[in-house]
Design a protein around this motif. Sequence first.
Motif, short mmCIF file in Angstrom:
data_model
loop_
_atom_site.label_atom_id
_atom_site.label_comp_id
_atom_site.label_asym_id
_atom_site.label_seq_id
_atom_site.Cartn_x
_atom_site.Cartn_y
_atom_site.Cartn_z
N LEU A 6 0.84 -1.19 0.00
CA LEU A 6 0.00 0.00 0.00
C LEU A 6 0.88 1.24 0.00
O LEU A 6 1.87 1.30 0.71
CB LEU A 6 -0.91 0.02 1.23
CG LEU A 6 -2.00 -1.02 1.27
CD1 LEU A 6 -2.75 -0.97 2.59
CD2 LEU A 6 -2.97 -0.81 0.13
N SER A 7 0.50 2.18 -0.81
CA SER A 7 1.24 3.45 -0.86
C SER A 7 0.25 4.56 -1.18
O SER A 7 -0.90 4.31 -1.55
CB SER A 7 2.33 3.40 -1.92
OG SER A 7 1.76 3.28 -3.21
N GLU A 8 0.68 5.78 -1.03
CA GLU A 8 -0.19 6.93 -1.28
C GLU A 8 -0.59 7.05 -2.74
O GLU A 8 -1.61 7.65 -3.06
CB GLU A 8 0.49 8.22 -0.81
CG GLU A 8 0.62 8.29 0.69
CD GLU A 8 1.28 9.57 1.15
OE1 GLU A 8 1.37 10.53 0.36
OE2 GLU A 8 1.71 9.59 2.31
N ASP A 9 0.20 6.50 -3.65
CA ASP A 9 -0.08 6.65 -5.08
C ASP A 9 -0.82 5.45 -5.69
O ASP A 9 -0.88 5.31 -6.91
CB ASP A 9 1.21 6.95 -5.85
CG ASP A 9 2.23 5.83 -5.74
OD1 ASP A 9 2.16 5.05 -4.77
OD2 ASP A 9 3.11 5.75 -6.62
N ILE A 10 -1.40 4.60 -4.83
CA ILE A 10 -2.14 3.45 -5.34
C ILE A 10 -3.40 3.93 -6.08
O ILE A 10 -4.06 4.88 -5.65
CB ILE A 10 -2.51 2.47 -4.20
CG1 ILE A 10 -3.05 1.16 -4.77
CG2 ILE A 10 -3.48 3.10 -3.23
CD1 ILE A 10 -3.17 0.05 -3.73
N SER A 11 -3.69 3.30 -7.19
CA SER A 11 -4.85 3.72 -7.99
C SER A 11 -6.15 3.32 -7.30
O SER A 11 -6.19 2.39 -6.49
CB SER A 11 -4.79 3.10 -9.39
OG SER A 11 -5.13 1.73 -9.33
N ARG A 17 -9.97 -3.25 -5.83
CA ARG A 17 -9.68 -4.68 -6.00
C ARG A 17 -9.17 -5.27 -4.68
O ARG A 17 -9.58 -6.36 -4.28
CB ARG A 17 -8.66 -4.86 -7.12
CG ARG A 17 -8.49 -6.27 -7.59
CD ARG A 17 -7.68 -6.44 -8.86
NE ARG A 17 -6.79 -5.36 -9.25
CZ ARG A 17 -7.09 -4.42 -10.17
NH1 ARG A 17 -8.25 -4.42 -10.77
NH2 ARG A 17 -6.21 -3.48 -10.48
N MET A 18 -8.32 -4.53 -3.98
CA MET A 18 -7.82 -5.00 -2.70
C MET A 18 -8.95 -5.11 -1.67
O MET A 18 -9.01 -6.07 -0.90
CB MET A 18 -6.72 -4.07 -2.17
CG MET A 18 -5.40 -4.24 -2.90
SD MET A 18 -4.14 -3.14 -2.23
CE MET A 18 -3.88 -3.86 -0.63
N ALA A 19 -9.86 -4.15 -1.68
CA ALA A 19 -10.99 -4.18 -0.74
C ALA A 19 -11.89 -5.37 -1.04
O ALA A 19 -12.36 -6.05 -0.11
CB ALA A 19 -11.77 -2.87 -0.82
N ALA A 20 -12.14 -5.64 -2.31
CA ALA A 20 -12.97 -6.79 -2.68
C ALA A 20 -12.29 -8.09 -2.26
O ALA A 20 -12.94 -9.01 -1.75
CB ALA A 20 -13.24 -6.78 -4.19
#
Length: 111
Positions: A6-11, A17-20
Motif C-alpha cells: 500500500l502506498s499513497e499513489d495506489i490507484s 480490488r484489494m478491498a474486494a
Amino acid sequence: MALPQLSEDISRDDMDRMAANATRASNFLKAISHEGRLMILCHLVSGEKSVTELESLLSARQAAVSQQLSRLRLEGLVTPRREGKAIYYRLADDRPRKMLETVYELFCDEE
C-alpha cells in the motif's frame, strides 16, 4: 506471490480490488473459524462423504452437521451431490486443502 504494497499513489481501481479481495478473504476466514466446519473440511480432504458419514465421524447430530455444511456451501467451499435420499459433499476446489496444510504447519505439533 508477493503481498501488495500500500502506498499513497495506489490507484482507485487497485484499492477497490484489494478491498474486494479483503472481503472475500474475511468471509473465507469466518467460514473456517468454527471448529465443526474446520473438522468437516478435514474429513473431506480425503474424499467425498455423505452427511450420514460426517455425522458419525464428528459424533454430531444431523441438524448440526447440515447447518455447518450449509455455511460451507454458501461460501463455495463444498459442493453437494444427491444420490437418492443421500447427499454427498466434497471440496469445491483446492482452497480448503491449501488452508488446512497451512493451519497444520502453524498449529500442529511435530511428531
